[in-house]
Design a protein around this motif. Structure first.
Motif, PDB file in Angstrom:
ATOM      1  N   ALA A  90       0.684  -1.187  -0.440  1.00  0.00           N
ATOM      2  CA  ALA A  90       0.196   0.266   0.167  1.00  0.00           C
ATOM      3  C   ALA A  90       0.952   1.438  -0.056  1.00  0.00           C
ATOM      4  O   ALA A  90       0.437   1.929  -0.813  1.00  0.00           O
ATOM      5  CB  ALA A  90      -1.250   0.511   0.971  1.00  0.00           C
ATOM      6  N   LEU A  91       1.496   1.378   0.922  1.00  0.00           N
ATOM      7  CA  LEU A  91       2.399   2.110   1.152  1.00  0.00           C
ATOM      8  C   LEU A  91       3.311   2.785  -0.434  1.00  0.00           C
ATOM      9  O   LEU A  91       3.362   3.698  -1.329  1.00  0.00           O
ATOM     10  CB  LEU A  91       3.984   2.614   1.584  1.00  0.00           C
ATOM     11  N   GLN A  96       4.054   5.177  -5.770  1.00  0.00           N
ATOM     12  CA  GLN A  96       3.949   5.709  -6.932  1.00  0.00           C
ATOM     13  C   GLN A  96       2.776   6.485  -7.514  1.00  0.00           C
ATOM     14  O   GLN A  96       3.077   6.838  -8.348  1.00  0.00           O
ATOM     15  CB  GLN A  96       3.948   3.946  -7.284  1.00  0.00           C
ATOM     16  N   ALA A  97       2.281   6.907  -7.012  1.00  0.00           N
ATOM     17  CA  ALA A  97       0.536   7.485  -7.118  1.00  0.00           C
ATOM     18  C   ALA A  97       1.070   9.102  -6.737  1.00  0.00           C
ATOM     19  O   ALA A  97       0.103   9.621  -7.299  1.00  0.00           O
ATOM     20  CB  ALA A  97      -0.458   7.021  -6.795  1.00  0.00           C
ATOM     21  N   GLY A  98       2.708   9.131  -6.334  1.00  0.00           N
ATOM     22  CA  GLY A  98       2.839  10.949  -5.927  1.00  0.00           C
ATOM     23  C   GLY A  98       2.553  10.972  -5.122  1.00  0.00           C
ATOM     24  O   GLY A  98       1.812  12.569  -4.620  1.00  0.00           O
ATOM     25  N   ALA A 102       8.285  10.809   1.134  1.00  0.00           N
ATOM     26  CA  ALA A 102       9.402   9.850   2.033  1.00  0.00           C
ATOM     27  C   ALA A 102       8.474   8.955   2.653  1.00  0.00           C
ATOM     28  O   ALA A 102       7.740   9.211   3.299  1.00  0.00           O
ATOM     29  CB  ALA A 102      10.234  10.631   2.580  1.00  0.00           C
ATOM     30  N   ILE A 103       9.859   7.540   2.835  1.00  0.00           N
ATOM     31  CA  ILE A 103       9.348   7.107   4.252  1.00  0.00           C
ATOM     32  C   ILE A 103      10.572   6.348   4.899  1.00  0.00           C
ATOM     33  O   ILE A 103      11.704   6.821   3.973  1.00  0.00           O
ATOM     34  CB  ILE A 103       8.722   5.394   3.318  1.00  0.00           C
ATOM     35  N   ILE A 104      10.017   7.440   5.669  1.00  0.00           N
ATOM     36  CA  ILE A 104      10.962   6.830   6.556  1.00  0.00           C
ATOM     37  C   ILE A 104      11.044   5.231   8.007  1.00  0.00           C
ATOM     38  O   ILE A 104      10.497   5.380   8.625  1.00  0.00           O
ATOM     39  CB  ILE A 104      11.347   8.144   8.272  1.00  0.00           C
ATOM     40  N   GLY A 118      11.840   2.925  -4.036  1.00  0.00           N
ATOM     41  CA  GLY A 118      13.347   3.549  -4.590  1.00  0.00           C
ATOM     42  C   GLY A 118      14.020   4.320  -3.547  1.00  0.00           C
ATOM     43  O   GLY A 118      13.014   4.610  -2.794  1.00  0.00           O
ATOM     44  N   PRO A 119      15.513   4.360  -3.750  1.00  0.00           N
ATOM     45  CA  PRO A 119      16.489   5.044  -2.224  1.00  0.00           C
ATOM     46  C   PRO A 119      15.952   6.529  -2.386  1.00  0.00           C
ATOM     47  O   PRO A 119      16.015   7.234  -1.730  1.00  0.00           O
ATOM     48  CB  PRO A 119      17.893   4.678  -3.194  1.00  0.00           C
TER      49      PRO A 119
END
Length: 254
Positions: A90-91, A96-98, A102-104, A118-119
């Motif tokens: 889901a995240l 990808q949908a903009g 960020a994911i921390i 991605g990084p």
């Protein structure tokens, strides 16, 4: 406000994400339990049997390094078949949908990457347990050759380039977070207007300071977790329920 109904929680989360301009997700061990990765604080957690060796002991004592690698490989075997959960997927869809800047993450299991993140959108606060690095020259090492040599010789690995100590590329207890990583996490936090803490106990610092930092700079704070956290009282919204179900429902097309 605590929302325990799954559908209501998913609906509220969807609305908040849709109305925000910069969303940051902060993920902890609770996101990966659906994947079969054990967390640290559950009853009978295998981490109580394979407690990580503190960083100072790892560096100072060769015998402790051997024991650290033994425990590392034993834990790896327990979740070798782990795959990204519904929450990871889901995240990744939101990235990808903009809709997710960020994911921390506090997690070291590489499952965000394997879900397609991605990084450029991922900040690993506590490193990554799927490879190793030299503490002196930062040379990267893959784990399968290290494990084969370890099982053949019983000796902890050393760097072939500089002779330095090789360690799993994770942040151990007592080891400082890399300044660049912490700064990146803080910058992402300060830029967001919605901060979603997912599956974290919010007791491990300095990581647990990030939700507070976000809220102090005007972001809404949402906490999605199966259990209470120390920040629930100050959060704008607390979603209590199964993490994978809530995230999957919140990102599914109507």
């Amino acid at each position: 406000m605590v929302i325990a109904d799954i559908e209501a929680a998913a609906s509220q989360l969807r609305q908040l994400i849709d109305s925000a301009s910069n969303v940051v997700a902060f993920t902890g061990a609770g996101l990966s339990t659906e994947s079969g990765v054990p967390d640290y604080r559950s009853k009978n957690s295998p981490w109580t049997r394979y407690t990580p060796i503190p960083f100072d002991l790892f560096v100072a004592d060769p015998a402790q390094r051997v024991e650290a690698w033994r425990r590392k490989f034993a834990m790896d075997d327990l979740y070798a078949d782990a795959r990204p959960s519904r929450g990871h997927s889901a995240l990744s869809q939101l990235v990808q949908a903009g809709q997710l800047a960020a994911i921390i993450t506090q997690n070291i299991d590489d499952l965000h990457q394997r879900s397609g993140v991605g990084p450029d959108h991922l900040i690993e606060l506590h490193g990554n347990g799927t490879y190793a690095t030299c503490l002196t020259c930062a040379q990267r090492y893959e784990l399968p050759p290290i494990r084969r040599a370890f099982e053949d010789t019983g000796e902890a690995p050393r760097c072939v380039w500089c002779g330095g100590i090789v360690k799993s590329a994770t942040i151990s207890f007592g080891q400082a977070l890399p300044t660049s990583v912490l700064k990146a996490a803080q910058a992402a936090t300060l830029a967001c207007d919605l901060f979603i803490a997912i599956g974290s106990s919010l007791v491990v610092y300095p990581a647990a300071a990030l939700p507070v930092l976000a809220q102090r700079h005007g972001a809404k704070l949402v906490i999605l977790n199966g259990e209470a956290t120390p920040l629930d009282r100050s959060a704008d919204m607390v979603l209590r329920g199964d993490i994978g179900t809530v995230l999957d429902s919140a990102t599914r097309d109507p």
